[in-house]
Design an enzyme around this catalytic site. Structure first.
Site, PDB file in Angstrom:
ATOM      1  NE  ARG A   1      -1.329  -1.411   3.599  1.00  0.00           N
ATOM      2  CZ  ARG A   1      -1.380  -1.388   4.918  1.00  0.00           C
ATOM      3  NH1 ARG A   1      -2.528  -1.154   5.527  1.00  0.00           N
ATOM      4  NH2 ARG A   1      -0.306  -1.609   5.649  1.00  0.00           N
TER       5      ARG A   1
ATOM      6  CG  ASP B   1      -5.792  -2.699   1.144  1.00  0.00           C
ATOM      7  OD1 ASP B   1      -5.818  -3.900   1.521  1.00  0.00           O
ATOM      8  OD2 ASP B   1      -6.019  -1.743   1.902  1.00  0.00           O
TER       9      ASP B   1
ATOM     10  CE  LYS C   1       9.249 -18.350  11.352  1.00  0.00           C
ATOM     11  NZ  LYS C   1      10.237 -18.790  12.291  1.00  0.00           N
TER      12      LYS C   1
ATOM     13  CG  ASP D   1      11.032 -24.846   7.903  1.00  0.00           C
ATOM     14  OD1 ASP D   1      12.021 -24.109   8.076  1.00  0.00           O
ATOM     15  OD2 ASP D   1      10.587 -25.589   8.785  1.00  0.00           O
ATOM     16  CG  HIS D   2      14.430 -19.729   6.567  1.00  0.00           C
ATOM     17  ND1 HIS D   2      13.533 -19.451   7.563  1.00  0.00           N
ATOM     18  CD2 HIS D   2      15.649 -19.597   7.109  1.00  0.00           C
ATOM     19  CE1 HIS D   2      14.196 -19.162   8.659  1.00  0.00           C
ATOM     20  NE2 HIS D   2      15.476 -19.227   8.424  1.00  0.00           N
TER      21      HIS D   2
ATOM     22  CE  LYS E   1      19.093 -21.595   8.234  1.00  0.00           C
ATOM     23  NZ  LYS E   1      19.833 -20.353   8.157  1.00  0.00           N
TER      24      LYS E   1
ATOM     25  CD  GLU F   1      16.733 -16.838  17.235  1.00  0.00           C
ATOM     26  OE1 GLU F   1      16.649 -15.965  16.357  1.00  0.00           O
ATOM     27  OE2 GLU F   1      15.751 -17.207  17.907  1.00  0.00           O
TER      28      GLU F   1
ATOM     29  CG  HIS G   1      12.798 -23.331  11.632  1.00  0.00           C
ATOM     30  ND1 HIS G   1      12.291 -23.156  10.365  1.00  0.00           N
ATOM     31  CD2 HIS G   1      12.734 -22.110  12.218  1.00  0.00           C
ATOM     32  CE1 HIS G   1      11.952 -21.897  10.205  1.00  0.00           C
ATOM     33  NE2 HIS G   1      12.192 -21.244  11.316  1.00  0.00           N
TER      34      HIS G   1
ATOM     35  CE  LYS H   1      13.196 -15.008  19.388  1.00  0.00           C
ATOM     36  NZ  LYS H   1      14.147 -14.882  18.273  1.00  0.00           N
TER      37      LYS H   1
ATOM     38  CE  LYS I   1      22.601 -16.310  13.716  1.00  0.00           C
ATOM     39  NZ  LYS I   1      22.603 -15.183  12.834  1.00  0.00           N
TER      40      LYS I   1
HETATM   41  P1  NAP Z   1       6.627  -6.525   7.401  1.00  0.00           P
HETATM   42  O1  NAP Z   1       7.980  -5.927   7.254  1.00  0.00           O
HETATM   43  O2  NAP Z   1       5.759  -6.048   8.491  1.00  0.00           O
HETATM   44  O3  NAP Z   1       5.886  -6.329   6.019  1.00  0.00           O
HETATM   45  C1  NAP Z   1       4.523  -6.534   5.885  1.00  0.00           C
HETATM   46  C2  NAP Z   1       4.137  -6.302   4.457  1.00  0.00           C
HETATM   47  O4  NAP Z   1       2.738  -6.483   4.348  1.00  0.00           O
HETATM   48  C3  NAP Z   1       4.462  -4.900   3.970  1.00  0.00           C
HETATM   49  O5  NAP Z   1       5.014  -4.992   2.674  1.00  0.00           O
HETATM   50  C4  NAP Z   1       3.090  -4.252   3.904  1.00  0.00           C
HETATM   51  O6  NAP Z   1       3.045  -3.333   2.846  1.00  0.00           O
HETATM   52  C5  NAP Z   1       2.222  -5.429   3.575  1.00  0.00           C
HETATM   53  N1  NAP Z   1       0.835  -5.176   3.914  1.00  0.00           N
HETATM   54  C6  NAP Z   1       0.292  -5.017   5.151  1.00  0.00           C
HETATM   55  N2  NAP Z   1      -1.024  -4.792   5.054  1.00  0.00           N
HETATM   56  C7  NAP Z   1      -1.321  -4.795   3.736  1.00  0.00           C
HETATM   57  C8  NAP Z   1      -2.506  -4.624   2.996  1.00  0.00           C
HETATM   58  N3  NAP Z   1      -3.688  -4.412   3.592  1.00  0.00           N
HETATM   59  N4  NAP Z   1      -2.444  -4.694   1.649  1.00  0.00           N
HETATM   60  C9  NAP Z   1      -1.261  -4.892   1.029  1.00  0.00           C
HETATM   61  N5  NAP Z   1      -0.106  -5.089   1.672  1.00  0.00           N
HETATM   62  C10 NAP Z   1      -0.128  -5.041   3.012  1.00  0.00           C
HETATM   63  O7  NAP Z   1       6.698  -8.112   7.551  1.00  0.00           O
HETATM   64  P2  NAP Z   1       7.871  -9.094   7.124  1.00  0.00           P
HETATM   65  O8  NAP Z   1       8.869  -9.152   8.220  1.00  0.00           O
HETATM   66  O9  NAP Z   1       8.327  -8.764   5.770  1.00  0.00           O
HETATM   67  O10 NAP Z   1       7.132 -10.507   7.148  1.00  0.00           O
HETATM   68  C11 NAP Z   1       6.237 -10.908   6.141  1.00  0.00           C
HETATM   69  C12 NAP Z   1       5.903 -12.378   6.321  1.00  0.00           C
HETATM   70  O11 NAP Z   1       7.089 -13.131   6.227  1.00  0.00           O
HETATM   71  C13 NAP Z   1       5.290 -12.733   7.680  1.00  0.00           C
HETATM   72  O12 NAP Z   1       4.389 -13.794   7.504  1.00  0.00           O
HETATM   73  C14 NAP Z   1       6.491 -13.219   8.487  1.00  0.00           C
HETATM   74  O13 NAP Z   1       6.121 -14.107   9.497  1.00  0.00           O
HETATM   75  C15 NAP Z   1       7.275 -13.914   7.405  1.00  0.00           C
HETATM   76  N6  NAP Z   1       8.699 -14.012   7.704  1.00  0.00           N
HETATM   77  C16 NAP Z   1       9.461 -12.900   7.792  1.00  0.00           C
HETATM   78  C17 NAP Z   1      10.812 -13.024   8.053  1.00  0.00           C
HETATM   79  C18 NAP Z   1      11.703 -11.817   8.121  1.00  0.00           C
HETATM   80  O14 NAP Z   1      12.921 -12.026   8.266  1.00  0.00           O
HETATM   81  N7  NAP Z   1      11.205 -10.611   8.013  1.00  0.00           N
HETATM   82  C19 NAP Z   1      11.388 -14.297   8.243  1.00  0.00           C
HETATM   83  C20 NAP Z   1      10.582 -15.414   8.133  1.00  0.00           C
HETATM   84  C21 NAP Z   1       9.242 -15.265   7.858  1.00  0.00           C
HETATM   85  P3  NAP Z   1       2.497  -1.822   3.000  1.00  0.00           P
HETATM   86  O15 NAP Z   1       2.813  -1.367   4.365  1.00  0.00           O
HETATM   87  O16 NAP Z   1       3.254  -1.123   1.914  1.00  0.00           O
HETATM   88  O17 NAP Z   1       1.051  -1.934   2.701  1.00  0.00           O
END
Ligand code: NAP
Length: 506
Positions: free
Chosen positions: A50, A93, A156, A185-186, A190, A224, A248, A348, A353
């Site tokens: 968005r 959105d 996940k 499951d990343h 690995k 970690e 994991h 944690k 780590k």
């Molecule tokens: P994040 O940084 O909070 O990003 C969330 C994303 O969702 C943003 O791009 C946001 O875009 C979008 N979003 C939220 N509401 C929306 C809506 N109504 N319409 C369209 N887009 C929307 O989260 P993240 O860390 O990237 O994680 C994303 C997923 O990956 C989660 O399921 C998390 O559990 C998983 N994950 C993340 C990591 C990691 O390292 N970050 C690792 C493993 C798994 P806008 O704000 O631009 O709308």
């Protein structure tokens, strides 16, 4: 090294294209695949979100991420220009039905321009509460039903318990064929984890002794050194069991314990992994009492700095019952593993780590050497380490040089750094490439996820109902609660750790 693998024209639709995962992992991974020649000639990456970006500002932001997080370092100017010319941003959105029509127009445009109909990968890098609405809207797209070309990658966590995982599976299966669903499951991407299969099934040496007759116990330890950082709000509703153990650690355990598959076919490999989960002993109240330990970190000192306890972290309930540490002693009730304990732990704010699988073999049947010939007797051990180093070590006894028969343990080491000159790909590179190739071997099948939840549910429910009376019960920079040491020590063992590398120290 440039790749010979041919991938088909592909559109990566990244829901959450403006998010942290896209910036830190997905785009750097796709860029590295591009550098190494794995991306097809015709590909497009569409970032969705968005945020008010133009194509230019979106790409500029992603470049920042690549420069910061890519394993190949700062982006090369010409390569980035070529790569980023395939990236665009679509402001959408996920709740807005009309926005899916915009996505479809983009897909149609590429379909019309390219040499063959593309593979369309919808990557759901958004919070899990959006998975159902996105899936339901994707269902209305004409490409959704094309099981050969359309795929959906689910990040996940997959559900927060058995019931919600079942609901999500039912919803997805209502729209997509199982072969279209890529549950990520990343950990499975690995290198060292994948090498577990190579070690076991590409060598004649290990398989004959890979059973209860020769193996005394197995440990899987994923620790970690950081706390919850800015994820306190999310983590407090999750905890170590959900965040690390159910997914994991159990996936890694399956690779250690699975029967040899007939071939490397995705279904065959995944069948063998589900067999392990189905054979694992489900806990009743008594087993939970004796075989599980939970913990929550308190304050402490890390590298000379005072750090807060979990309950003081931002977004965390001041009386939180959420575990930041979990240790479990599992058993697998089948012919291969009867009575072999599998100790797993994760936490944690631990001292180090580390991600280590340690397989300890039984002692020699009879010791022919005098008692004083050994300074530090150690049974044979195979150690597969993902962190702090990427290595596989076989610990054996050897004679120390000298005139006496003195024995001491030595390591036969296969170290990635010293063995290969090529850089090791990131897990996400492997998995994003596999999704393009249509190879589901390293992704979790629906029944796998449900069986893992089913196994963990009694512990999860028990810990939720019976609040801990001694949280916090371990201090930051320690190896977790004392009870976790006792869990393994009462069987005569101890948790295995590798020394911290100099480069990891402050
Ligand atoms: P994040 O940084 O909070 O990003 C969330 C994303 O969702 C943003 O791009 C946001 O875009 C979008 N979003 C939220 N509401 C929306 C809506 N109504 N319409 C369209 N887009 C929307 O989260 P993240 O860390 O990237 O994680 C994303 C997923 O990956 C989660 O399921 C998390 O559990 C998983 N994950 C993340 C990591 C990691 O390292 N970050 C690792 C493993 C798994 P806008 O704000 O631009 O709308």
């Amino acid at each position: 090294m440039k790749s010979n693998i041919k991938t088909k024209p592909t559109i990566y639709m990244i829901f959450g294209g403006t998010g942290d995962l896209a910036e830190r992992k997905l785009i750097p991974a796709l860029y590295n695949l591009f550098l190494e020649g794995y991306m097809p000639k015709e590909f497009a990456i569409i970032g969705l979100g968005r945020t008010d970006y133009t194509n230019e500002s979106f790409i500029k932001n992603l470049l920042g991420g690549v420069n910061k997080f890519s394993r190949s370092g700062k982006a090369d100017k010409d390569q980035w220009a070529d790569f980023s010319s395939r990236i665009s941003y679509l402001r959408t959105d996920v709740n807005n039905e009309g926005d899916y029509a915009k996505m479809e127009q983009v897909i149609d445009k590429y379909e019309a321009e390219w040499s063959e109909p593309p593979v369309i990968i919808h990557y759901l890098a958004v919070a899990p509460n959006f998975f159902p609405i996105i899936a339901s809207n994707l269902a209305k797209m004409k490409s959704a039903g094309d099981a050969e070309r359309t795929r959906v990658v689910i990040e996940k966590p997959f559900g927060r318990d058995l019931e919600t995982a079942k609901e999500l599976n039912a919803l997805l299966r209502n729209i997509f064929d199982e072969k279209q669903i890529y549950r990520i499951d990343h950990y499975l991407g690995k290198e060292t984890v994948q090498n577990m299969m190579a070690f076991r099934f590409a060598n004649a040496l290990f398989e004959p002794i890979w059973n209860r007759n020769f193996i005394e116990h197995v440990q899987i330890s994923v620790t970690e050194d950081i706390g919850v950082e800015d994820r306190g709000g999310y983590y407090d509703g999750s905890g170590a069991l959900r965040d690390m153990l159910q997914n994991h650690i159990l996936q890694v355990l399956c690779l250690v314990a699975m029967e040899p598959p007939v071939n490397f076919d995705a279904e065959e490999v995944r069948n063998r992994k589900v067999d392990v989960l189905r054979a694992m002993r489900k806990f009743g109240p008594e087993e939970i009492r004796f075989n599980t330990v939970r913990g929550q970190y308190g304050e402490g000192w890390v590298k000379g700095e005072k750090v807060e306890g979990y309950r003081q972290e931002q977004g965390v309930n001041k009386e939180s019952n959420t575990e930041t540490f979990a240790a479990i002693k599992f058993f697998i009730d089948n012919w291969r593993w009867q009575n072999v304990p599998f100790y797993v732990r994760t936490g944690k704010r631990m001292h180090q780590k580390s991600s280590i699988i340690s397989i300890q073999f039984k002692d020699v049947p009879h010791l022919i050497f005098p008692n004083n010939s050994s300074e530090s007797w150690q049974q044979n051990r195979l150690i597969i380490s993902i962190q702090p180093e990427m290595s596989i070590r076989l610990q054996v006894q050897a004679k120390r040089p000298g005139l006496d028969m003195t024995l001491n343990p030595v390591d036969m080491v296969f170290n990635y750094d010293g063995t290969y000159e090529t850089d090791t790909p990131e897990a996400y590179e492997t998995l994003l490439l596999d999704a393009m190739k249509g190879d589901q071997t390293l992704f979790m099948r629906g029944d796998q996820v449900e069986t893992a939840w089913d196994l963990i549910m009694p512990v999860l429910e028990s810990w939720e109902v019976k609040k801990s009376i001694n949280f916090p019960n371990y201090s930051a920079d320690s190896w977790g609660p004392e009870a976790a040491e006792a869990l393994i020590a009462k069987d005569g063992f101890h948790w295995f750790t590798l020394p911290i590398k100099k480069s990891d120290k402050k």
